[in-house]
Design a protein around this motif. Structure first.
Motif, PDB file in Angstrom:
ATOM      1  N   TYR A  16      18.514  35.535 -43.215  1.00  0.00           N
ATOM      2  CA  TYR A  16      19.583  34.656 -43.681  1.00  0.00           C
ATOM      3  C   TYR A  16      19.109  33.225 -43.891  1.00  0.00           C
ATOM      4  CZ  TYR A  16      22.211  38.682 -42.061  1.00  0.00           C
ATOM      5  OH  TYR A  16      22.667  39.952 -41.870  1.00  0.00           O
ATOM      6  N   SER A  17      17.946  32.899 -43.379  1.00  0.00           N
ATOM      7  CA  SER A  17      17.407  31.551 -43.530  1.00  0.00           C
ATOM      8  C   SER A  17      15.922  31.642 -43.854  1.00  0.00           C
ATOM      9  CB  SER A  17      17.601  30.748 -42.227  1.00  0.00           C
ATOM     10  OG  SER A  17      16.884  29.541 -42.271  1.00  0.00           O
ATOM     11  N   THR A  48      19.724  44.448 -41.234  1.00  0.00           N
ATOM     12  CA  THR A  48      19.140  43.514 -42.202  1.00  0.00           C
ATOM     13  C   THR A  48      18.200  44.249 -43.146  1.00  0.00           C
ATOM     14  OG1 THR A  48      19.282  41.729 -40.574  1.00  0.00           O
ATOM     15  CG2 THR A  48      17.858  41.360 -42.465  1.00  0.00           C
ATOM     16  N   LYS A  51      20.379  46.064 -45.613  1.00  0.00           N
ATOM     17  CA  LYS A  51      20.970  45.145 -46.590  1.00  0.00           C
ATOM     18  C   LYS A  51      19.966  44.776 -47.672  1.00  0.00           C
ATOM     19  CE  LYS A  51      24.440  43.088 -43.524  1.00  0.00           C
ATOM     20  NZ  LYS A  51      24.832  41.879 -42.755  1.00  0.00           N
ATOM     21  N   MET A  57      20.691  41.480 -49.939  1.00  0.00           N
ATOM     22  CA  MET A  57      19.852  40.342 -49.582  1.00  0.00           C
ATOM     23  C   MET A  57      18.554  40.447 -50.381  1.00  0.00           C
ATOM     24  SD  MET A  57      20.410  40.263 -45.417  1.00  0.00           S
ATOM     25  CE  MET A  57      19.698  38.618 -45.230  1.00  0.00           C
TER      26      MET A  57
END
Length: 248
Positions: A16-17, A48, A51, A57
């Motif tokens: 996410y970062s 994750t 995703k 992502m």
């Protein structure tokens, strides 16, 4: 990459970062007719990873190919080659079970005759015959989960991504799901299955990928995991505990 590999992940880092990736240089494959168990503690990076495979992502590094295609190269082939069963059921409240299955079949261009045969069989396997014309909002959590599973299975993609499918299912539902996944696998479909119930999936998966803190710490068939854990004669749960202990 093996030309027959259905899912190929190479050097995947992401999260996410940009400054704090969740995944660190992950690499593994899923081959035709193979069920691979993706296992790890909460927060290990399983969801994750899924995703990223689903295209929700974008990788910070590395690449993901489904049937040899990256999503940015051929999005239609990429997404048409996989189906997803999420941990929590996501349904339209004002649609019936039958309408959900029809909607999914149309999205995957399943011929009407194939859809009808598959829908009828799935309703019997998961004991949902008397619920086919019920609105999803009137179903129990376990039944809603069955609808998600049936929607994925009414299509016949090359790859199934299945995240914690046993939550909410009764013992007969779990057995029906496992038996049907074996049938799909024997028919050539590939399955990436994430589950915390290691004793349940131990005898069903061909290989395992052990994630811990966003890295692959072991992978391979049960015998290879046993060798990497150094736990001769142990079950998958004991192998897993040995692998992750002391790594936090």
């Amino acid at each position: 990459m093996n030309g027959n590999t259905v899912l190929d992940i190479q050097g995947l880092s992401g999260g996410y970062s940009i400054n704090r990736p969740v995944l660190h240089d992950i690499s593994f494959q899923v081959n035709p007719g193979e069920m691979v168990g993706l296992i790890g503690l909460n927060g290990a990076g399983k969801s994750t990873t899924m995703k990223h495979i689903l295209g929700l992502m974008n990788p910070q590094k590395g690449e993901i190919r489904v049937r040899g295609k990256k999503r940015e190269e051929d999005a239609e082939t990429y997404h048409g080659s996989l189906a997803f069963v999420p941990e929590s059921p996501l349904l339209y409240d004002e649609m019936t079970v039958r309408e959900h299955l029809e909607f999914t079949a149309r999205a995957y261009n399943v011929p009407r005759s194939d859809y009808e045969e598959r829908a009828d069989r799935l309703s019997r396997i998961f004991r949902m015959q008397d619920k086919m014309d019920s609105l999803s909002t009137h179903l129990s959590k376990g039944m809603r989960q069955k609808v998600m599973i049936m929607c994925a299975f009414v299509a016949r993609p090359s790859l199934y991504i299945i995240d914690e499918p046993f939550l909410g299912l009764d013992p007969l539902g779990i057995r029906s799901l496992l038996d049907f996944m074996v049938e799909l696998k024997e028919g050539g479909s590939s399955i990436l299955l994430s589950s915390h119930i290691l004793s349940t999936i131990e005898n069903y998966c061909d290989r395992f990928v052990v994630l811990h803190q966003g890295s692959v710490i072991a992978q391979g068939p049960l015998e290879a995991i046993e060798a990497q854990a150094g736990t001769a004669g142990a079950g998958l749960e004991e192998m897993f505990y040995t692998l992750v202990q002391g790594r936090d």
